[in-house]
Design a protein around this motif. Structure first.
Motif, short mmCIF file in Angstrom:
data_model
loop_
_atom_site.label_atom_id
_atom_site.label_comp_id
_atom_site.label_asym_id
_atom_site.label_seq_id
_atom_site.Cartn_x
_atom_site.Cartn_y
_atom_site.Cartn_z
N LEU A 1 39.15 42.03 74.52
CA LEU A 1 37.34 42.04 74.88
C LEU A 1 36.91 42.55 72.94
O LEU A 1 37.99 43.36 72.60
CB LEU A 1 36.94 43.37 75.30
N ARG A 2 35.90 42.09 72.60
CA ARG A 2 35.82 42.42 70.98
C ARG A 2 34.09 43.12 71.67
O ARG A 2 33.04 42.42 72.15
CB ARG A 2 35.31 41.43 70.67
N LEU A 3 34.15 44.34 71.05
CA LEU A 3 33.20 45.54 70.82
C LEU A 3 31.92 44.80 69.46
O LEU A 3 32.26 44.52 69.23
CB LEU A 3 33.08 46.37 71.59
N SER A 4 30.90 45.05 69.94
CA SER A 4 29.89 45.22 69.05
C SER A 4 28.75 45.99 68.96
O SER A 4 28.85 46.68 70.70
CB SER A 4 28.87 44.11 68.84
N CYS A 5 28.67 46.45 67.66
CA CYS A 5 27.49 47.54 67.70
C CYS A 5 26.03 47.38 66.53
O CYS A 5 27.46 47.51 65.25
CB CYS A 5 28.35 48.97 67.43
N VAL A 6 25.12 46.90 66.94
CA VAL A 6 24.18 46.70 65.88
C VAL A 6 23.81 48.22 64.92
O VAL A 6 22.60 48.49 66.38
CB VAL A 6 23.39 45.64 66.25
N ALA A 7 23.73 48.24 64.17
CA ALA A 7 22.54 49.43 63.38
C ALA A 7 21.98 49.14 63.13
O ALA A 7 21.23 48.18 62.44
CB ALA A 7 23.31 50.13 63.05
N SER A 8 20.37 49.83 63.82
CA SER A 8 18.77 49.31 63.20
C SER A 8 18.12 51.66 62.29
O SER A 8 18.58 51.67 63.39
CB SER A 8 18.22 49.69 63.54
N GLY A 9 17.29 50.29 61.46
CA GLY A 9 16.46 51.87 61.51
C GLY A 9 16.92 52.82 59.65
O GLY A 9 16.29 53.70 59.07
N ARG A 10 18.45 52.80 59.75
CA ARG A 10 18.28 52.94 58.27
C ARG A 10 19.53 52.23 57.39
O ARG A 10 20.38 51.48 58.28
CB ARG A 10 19.00 54.84 58.07
N THR A 11 19.95 52.44 55.93
CA THR A 11 20.70 51.50 55.61
C THR A 11 22.10 51.66 55.82
O THR A 11 22.58 52.45 56.09
CB THR A 11 20.66 52.30 54.33
N PHE A 12 22.59 50.92 56.87
CA PHE A 12 24.18 50.68 57.90
C PHE A 12 24.88 50.64 56.54
O PHE A 12 25.73 51.63 57.30
CB PHE A 12 24.08 49.00 58.29
N SER A 13 24.45 50.52 55.54
CA SER A 13 26.64 50.18 54.40
C SER A 13 26.68 52.16 53.47
O SER A 13 27.66 51.78 53.66
CB SER A 13 26.14 49.92 53.52
N SER A 14 25.45 52.51 54.64
CA SER A 14 25.61 54.11 53.96
C SER A 14 26.33 55.07 55.00
O SER A 14 26.29 55.95 54.80
CB SER A 14 24.23 55.35 53.27
N ALA A 15 26.99 53.94 56.07
CA ALA A 15 27.03 55.02 57.32
C ALA A 15 28.42 55.12 57.52
O ALA A 15 28.94 53.14 57.47
CB ALA A 15 26.26 55.10 58.51
N GLY A 16 29.59 56.13 57.83
CA GLY A 16 30.19 55.79 58.16
C GLY A 16 30.80 55.67 59.66
O GLY A 16 29.49 56.11 60.29
N MET A 17 31.45 54.62 60.49
CA MET A 17 31.27 54.38 61.55
C MET A 17 32.42 54.50 62.37
O MET A 17 33.86 54.60 62.01
CB MET A 17 31.23 52.79 61.66
N GLY A 18 32.80 54.65 63.69
CA GLY A 18 33.45 55.44 64.91
C GLY A 18 33.64 54.67 66.11
O GLY A 18 32.05 54.40 66.93
N TRP A 19 33.96 54.25 67.38
CA TRP A 19 34.65 53.56 68.00
C TRP A 19 35.13 54.98 68.84
O TRP A 19 36.04 55.95 68.06
CB TRP A 19 35.26 53.18 68.31
N PHE A 20 34.18 55.60 69.98
CA PHE A 20 34.69 57.04 70.94
C PHE A 20 34.82 56.38 72.31
O PHE A 20 34.28 55.04 72.55
CB PHE A 20 34.02 57.76 70.73
N ARG A 21 36.05 56.31 72.83
CA ARG A 21 35.57 56.13 74.51
C ARG A 21 35.75 57.65 75.35
O ARG A 21 36.00 58.23 74.86
CB ARG A 21 36.97 55.37 74.85
#
Length: 127
Positions: free
Chosen positions: A17-37
């Motif tokens: 499976l391939r999960l996607s997460c789209v961010a909006s509201g702030r500059t995405f490139s300034s955020a470290g991103m993570g996946w949790f479960r």
């Protein structure tokens, strides 16, 4: 900030499976991103993280060699490619964003360092 996760579903063991997460509201490139479960009856756990510039990643031991986190800053999207899925991967998967001002290469597996969380997407792996 809004994080919209998608891509979950029902898959047989060994599938992908391939999960996607789209961010909006702030500059995405300034955020470290993570996946949790979080599986039923269990604590939320770290799965994978990627630095702001995409150069650095880290994985939970259970994910290493099977999962790949990546990001496309032009599309404000972080991905989690999951291969060789196992029934124990069954959980709700959450994406999270860390917008604290840090080095572009910084990444963290610590849930407490993430400011925003998506709504989650269900992944079910049948045996």
């Amino acid at each position: 900030v809004q994080l919209q996760a998608s891509g979950g579903g029902l898959v047989q063991a060994g599938g992908s499976l391939r999960l996607s997460c789209v961010a909006s509201g702030r500059t995405f490139s300034s955020a470290g991103m993570g996946w949790f479960r979080q599986a039923p009856g269990k604590e939320r756990e770290f799965v994978a993280t990627i630095s702001r510039n995409g150069a650095n990643t880290d994985y939970a031991g259970s994910a290493k060699g099977r999962f790949t986190i990546s990001r496309n800053n032009a599309k404000n999207t972080v991905y989690l490619q999951m291969n060789s899925l196992k029934p124990e991967d069954t959980a709700i998967y959450y994406c999270a964003a860390d917008f604290t001002v840090r080095a572009s290469s910084y990444y963290t597996p610590s849930a407490t360092e993430y400011d925003y969380w998506g709504q989650g997407t269900q992944v079910t792996v049948s045996s």
